[in-house]
Scaffold this active site. Structure first.
Site, PDB file in Angstrom:
ATOM      1  N   LYS A  22      22.344  47.400  36.758  1.00  0.00           N
ATOM      2  CA  LYS A  22      21.376  48.449  37.435  1.00  0.00           C
ATOM      3  C   LYS A  22      21.744  49.997  36.369  1.00  0.00           C
ATOM      4  CE  LYS A  22      23.218  51.730  41.286  1.00  0.00           C
ATOM      5  NZ  LYS A  22      23.679  52.957  39.874  1.00  0.00           N
ATOM      6  N   ASN A  23      22.920  50.176  35.520  1.00  0.00           N
ATOM      7  CA  ASN A  23      23.508  51.618  35.111  1.00  0.00           C
ATOM      8  C   ASN A  23      22.853  51.341  34.194  1.00  0.00           C
ATOM      9  OD1 ASN A  23      23.801  52.714  38.195  1.00  0.00           O
ATOM     10  ND2 ASN A  23      25.791  52.995  37.439  1.00  0.00           N
ATOM     11  N   ARG A  93      19.231  59.022  42.347  1.00  0.00           N
ATOM     12  CA  ARG A  93      19.727  59.910  41.043  1.00  0.00           C
ATOM     13  C   ARG A  93      19.550  59.797  39.505  1.00  0.00           C
ATOM     14  NH1 ARG A  93      23.045  64.271  42.069  1.00  0.00           N
ATOM     15  NH2 ARG A  93      23.456  64.599  39.800  1.00  0.00           N
ATOM     16  N   CYS A 117      25.605  65.535  46.352  1.00  0.00           N
ATOM     17  CA  CYS A 117      25.843  63.635  46.773  1.00  0.00           C
ATOM     18  C   CYS A 117      27.733  63.639  47.274  1.00  0.00           C
ATOM     19  CB  CYS A 117      26.176  63.689  44.971  1.00  0.00           C
ATOM     20  SG  CYS A 117      26.537  61.797  44.642  1.00  0.00           S
ATOM     21  N   ARG A 122      27.801  66.671  42.193  1.00  0.00           N
ATOM     22  CA  ARG A 122      27.191  66.423  40.851  1.00  0.00           C
ATOM     23  C   ARG A 122      26.358  67.078  39.749  1.00  0.00           C
ATOM     24  NH1 ARG A 122      25.764  59.674  42.007  1.00  0.00           N
ATOM     25  NH2 ARG A 122      26.072  60.026  39.524  1.00  0.00           N
ATOM     26  N   PRO A 123      26.983  68.426  39.342  1.00  0.00           N
ATOM     27  CA  PRO A 123      25.395  69.322  38.751  1.00  0.00           C
ATOM     28  C   PRO A 123      24.584  68.577  37.335  1.00  0.00           C
ATOM     29  CG  PRO A 123      28.008  69.941  38.551  1.00  0.00           C
ATOM     30  CD  PRO A 123      27.805  68.776  38.987  1.00  0.00           C
ATOM     31  N   ASP A 125      24.173  70.417  35.073  1.00  0.00           N
ATOM     32  CA  ASP A 125      24.416  71.702  34.168  1.00  0.00           C
ATOM     33  C   ASP A 125      24.833  71.226  31.996  1.00  0.00           C
ATOM     34  OD1 ASP A 125      26.748  70.683  34.837  1.00  0.00           O
ATOM     35  OD2 ASP A 125      28.086  72.454  33.829  1.00  0.00           O
ATOM     36  N   ASP A 307      33.484  53.749  40.018  1.00  0.00           N
ATOM     37  CA  ASP A 307      32.462  52.764  40.865  1.00  0.00           C
ATOM     38  C   ASP A 307      33.311  51.450  40.813  1.00  0.00           C
ATOM     39  OD1 ASP A 307      30.598  54.561  40.234  1.00  0.00           O
ATOM     40  OD2 ASP A 307      29.745  53.147  38.371  1.00  0.00           O
ATOM     41  N   ILE A 329      36.943  61.699  38.417  1.00  0.00           N
ATOM     42  CA  ILE A 329      35.374  61.195  37.737  1.00  0.00           C
ATOM     43  C   ILE A 329      34.863  62.045  38.685  1.00  0.00           C
ATOM     44  CG2 ILE A 329      33.639  60.118  37.327  1.00  0.00           C
ATOM     45  CD1 ILE A 329      36.194  59.717  34.996  1.00  0.00           C
ATOM     46  N   ARG A 399      20.823  49.506  46.786  1.00  0.00           N
ATOM     47  CA  ARG A 399      20.201  50.076  46.136  1.00  0.00           C
ATOM     48  C   ARG A 399      20.631  49.455  44.466  1.00  0.00           C
ATOM     49  NH1 ARG A 399      21.688  55.904  46.838  1.00  0.00           N
ATOM     50  NH2 ARG A 399      21.031  55.438  44.475  1.00  0.00           N
TER      51      ARG A 399
HETATM   52  N1  EPU Z   1      28.826  66.457  35.417  1.00  0.00           N
HETATM   53  C1  EPU Z   1      28.924  67.759  34.848  1.00  0.00           C
HETATM   54  N2  EPU Z   1      27.951  68.202  34.700  1.00  0.00           N
HETATM   55  C2  EPU Z   1      27.000  67.708  34.628  1.00  0.00           C
HETATM   56  C3  EPU Z   1      27.220  65.951  34.279  1.00  0.00           C
HETATM   57  C4  EPU Z   1      28.352  65.303  34.477  1.00  0.00           C
HETATM   58  O1  EPU Z   1      29.928  68.239  35.645  1.00  0.00           O
HETATM   59  O2  EPU Z   1      25.585  67.961  33.894  1.00  0.00           O
HETATM   60  C5  EPU Z   1      30.684  65.424  36.211  1.00  0.00           C
HETATM   61  C6  EPU Z   1      30.187  64.540  36.958  1.00  0.00           C
HETATM   62  O3  EPU Z   1      30.261  65.861  38.267  1.00  0.00           O
HETATM   63  C7  EPU Z   1      30.928  63.958  36.901  1.00  0.00           C
HETATM   64  C8  EPU Z   1      31.673  63.527  36.016  1.00  0.00           C
HETATM   65  O4  EPU Z   1      30.695  65.407  35.372  1.00  0.00           O
HETATM   66  O5  EPU Z   1      32.661  64.304  37.141  1.00  0.00           O
HETATM   67  C9  EPU Z   1      31.054  62.456  34.860  1.00  0.00           C
HETATM   68  O6  EPU Z   1      29.968  62.209  35.522  1.00  0.00           O
HETATM   69  P1  EPU Z   1      28.524  61.379  34.676  1.00  0.00           P
HETATM   70  O7  EPU Z   1      27.336  62.075  34.217  1.00  0.00           O
HETATM   71  O8  EPU Z   1      29.377  60.744  33.775  1.00  0.00           O
HETATM   72  O9  EPU Z   1      28.377  60.549  35.891  1.00  0.00           O
HETATM   73  P2  EPU Z   1      26.631  60.203  35.996  1.00  0.00           P
HETATM   74  O10 EPU Z   1      25.896  60.385  35.019  1.00  0.00           O
HETATM   75  O11 EPU Z   1      25.647  60.846  36.845  1.00  0.00           O
HETATM   76  C10 EPU Z   1      27.336  57.609  36.438  1.00  0.00           C
HETATM   77  C11 EPU Z   1      26.259  56.808  37.254  1.00  0.00           C
HETATM   78  C12 EPU Z   1      27.264  56.664  38.109  1.00  0.00           C
HETATM   79  C13 EPU Z   1      28.756  56.032  37.215  1.00  0.00           C
HETATM   80  C14 EPU Z   1      29.215  56.905  36.278  1.00  0.00           C
HETATM   81  C15 EPU Z   1      30.183  57.178  36.381  1.00  0.00           C
HETATM   82  C16 EPU Z   1      24.340  55.924  36.297  1.00  0.00           C
HETATM   83  C17 EPU Z   1      22.672  56.378  37.990  1.00  0.00           C
HETATM   84  N3  EPU Z   1      25.148  56.188  37.450  1.00  0.00           N
HETATM   85  O12 EPU Z   1      26.528  59.079  36.858  1.00  0.00           O
HETATM   86  O13 EPU Z   1      27.250  55.598  39.307  1.00  0.00           O
HETATM   87  O14 EPU Z   1      29.774  56.508  38.916  1.00  0.00           O
HETATM   88  O15 EPU Z   1      28.454  57.541  35.500  1.00  0.00           O
HETATM   89  O16 EPU Z   1      30.727  56.023  35.283  1.00  0.00           O
HETATM   90  O17 EPU Z   1      24.609  55.614  35.771  1.00  0.00           O
HETATM   91  C18 EPU Z   1      26.962  53.907  40.863  1.00  0.00           C
HETATM   92  O18 EPU Z   1      26.249  53.724  39.761  1.00  0.00           O
HETATM   93  O19 EPU Z   1      27.513  53.894  42.241  1.00  0.00           O
HETATM   94  C19 EPU Z   1      27.213  54.820  40.394  1.00  0.00           C
HETATM   95  C20 EPU Z   1      27.093  56.635  41.267  1.00  0.00           C
END
Ligand code: EPU
Length: 432
Positions: A22-23, A93, A117, A122-123, A125, A307, A329, A399
């Site tokens: 998926k991811n 998302r 979320c 999950r910002p 920024d 995850d 995380i 999902r």
């Molecule tokens: N973060 C920030 N600012 C940002 C982006 C991230 O503060 O702009 C923080 C997040 O709040 C979090 C950390 O950085 O605390 C890591 O977030 P990351 O951006 O790595 O996660 P993501 O891209 O939003 C993806 C997966 C998640 C998985 C995480 C971590 C997808 C669609 N989602 O999320 O998968 O848990 O990486 O490996 O790829 C799931 O599949 O159930 C799922 C939640």
């Protein structure tokens, strides 16, 4: 409302085919938006998040259809809109990836901010800072991010080393693939899903160095071209079934898997007393006893994946001794703990740490899934528990998990969906 009913307590025996990730597939679908022609993507799972992403691409004018059961054809020659609908971003998302793709190809993207979320704050920024560093003008008004640029220019972007954000790494790579000059991303994510996106972009003509490392160097090219590419196996789906067998006992073999993406998870399973064997694309796990207690801390790849943290907690719940599971995380990823405690687990939360005193057995109960991975932990618990477990909130499971019931039935689980509505991918679980 649909529910999943499980009659637990049976060991799992047999084979499970692992679906495409998926991811990994979500970024590939967004990246295909940057190809002014056709992308053929193989090994794409038919799950609700992918259906939502397909809907998103179609809303932008992309032609997108499955030409084989798990092969998608995406033609993004004629894009009719640079504006992503709120309903679709809210649902899923990962659709925020279209921001980087639209900005990178057209110099314009209008995408609603994804919002709150259930698994924690999950910002976006880091994504937005990255777009700005590439020279985009970014405005956030009325919940919508509007990024525009006459011309994007390569830049040196140092991301937060604590998080190594998956999503921001992908979005910045997409936005910079066609930019003028060289972009360097430091503290980039090294998750296999990000590497998969790097390989896709490379196959489509992008110039990317440092693939799979935390310093990625992207030299902008003029245009991407048609591409055929295979997505990677889903290591979270694989991990879920491996942990299910380790907790419920039995002997299962996963096929079409990628053991190299799961080294730490497999080591942890060996550490709790499970026999693990691997081949090029398969993994076999066997056990006939309770797992031993363990300690685990989630971390960006190659650390233990957040995850799989909820699934690991189920293993701890049934272990001999006290296990400690630390989440680093997401700040609210223990929503499942109260539900597991209702099934007889003994989990105490202290900030970001779960102290889990192992018990000999869990008991079936009605429980509610609040996100994809909390849902899968409840399925694993239900497979281990004495009696019936009825899980609601199952739209989250659909999902992320392809053919969940069929795959578990195939290894001897007593599981079924408790309504007869055909599942058409039209569920509306909040995005995560
Ligand atoms: N973060 C920030 N600012 C940002 C982006 C991230 O503060 O702009 C923080 C997040 O709040 C979090 C950390 O950085 O605390 C890591 O977030 P990351 O951006 O790595 O996660 P993501 O891209 O939003 C993806 C997966 C998640 C998985 C995480 C971590 C997808 C669609 N989602 O999320 O998968 O848990 O990486 O490996 O790829 C799931 O599949 O159930 C799922 C939640």
């Amino acid at each position: 409302m649909a529910t999943i009913r499980i009659h637990g307590g049976k060991p799992l025996q047999g084979d499970i085919p692992i679906s495409g990730s998926k991811n990994a597939s979500l970024p590939l679908l967004a990246a295909a938006l940057m190809v002014p022609g056709t992308s053929i993507i193989e090994n794409v799972p038919r799950i609700d998040d992918i259906h939502a992403m397909i809907e998103m691409l179609r809303a932008l004018g992309v032609r997108c259809e499955f030409i084989e059961p798990s092969t998608l054809s995406i033609n993004a020659e004629h894009i009719t809109s640079h504006s992503a609908p709120y309903d679709l971003v809210r649902k899923m998302r990962g659709s925020f990836y279209v921001a980087g793709a639209l900005l990178g190809r057209f110099g314009e993207a209008e995408v609603p901010l994804p919002g709150g979320c259930v698994i924690g704050s999950r910002p976006v920024d880091f994504h937005i800072d990255g777009f700005k560093r590439l020279g985009a003008l970014v405005q956030e008004r009325h919940g919508i991010m509007r990024a525009t640029a006459q011309k994007l220019t390569g830049s040196h972007i140092i991301m937060d080393s604590r998080y190594r954000s998956v999503g921001a790494t992908v979005n910045i790579m997409l936005a910079s693939a066609l930019a003028e000059g060289v972009t360097i991303i430091e503290n980039a994510s090294r998750e296999p899903e990000v590497v998969c996106c790097q390989r896709f972009l490379e196959a489509a003509g992008a110039d990317i160095r440092g693939i799979g490392t935390d310093i990625v160097v992207i030299t902008g090219v003029r245009e991407l071209h048609d591409v055929q590419f295979r997505s990677i196996p889903d290591r979270m789906e694989a991990g879920t079934y491996l942990i299910a067998c380790s907790a419920a006992r039995g002997d299962i073999t996963l096929h079409d898997a990628e053991p190299r993406h799961m080294s730490l998870v497999l080591d942890k399973l060996r550490g709790v007393g499970v026999r693990v064997e691997t081949g090029h694309d398969w993994v076999r796990v066997r056990t006939d006893r309770r797992p031993l207690a363990f300690e685990v801390t989630t971390a960006p790849y190659p650390g233990f994946p957040t995850d799989l943290q909820p699934n690991a907690a189920v293993l701890g719940a049934l272990a001999v001794g006290t296990s400690v599971v630390e989440e680093t995380i997401f700040d609210a990823r223990f929503n499942y703990a109260d539900e597991l405690n209702r099934m007889g687990a003994d989990i105490t939360l202290r900030d970001s740490v779960a102290i889990i005193r192992g018990v000999p057995r869990l008991y079936g109960a009605p429980v509610v899934a609040t996100d994809i991975r909390a849902g899968s932990a409840l399925v694993v618990a239900g497979l281990c528990a004495d009696g019936y477990t009825e899980i609601s909130g199952v739209e989250f499971l659909y999902r992320g998990y392809e053919n969940l019931e069929e795959k578990l039935l195939g290894v001897g689980a007593a599981i079924h969906r408790a309504d007869d509505e055909p599942h058409d991918g039209a569920h509306d679980a909040q995005s995560r």
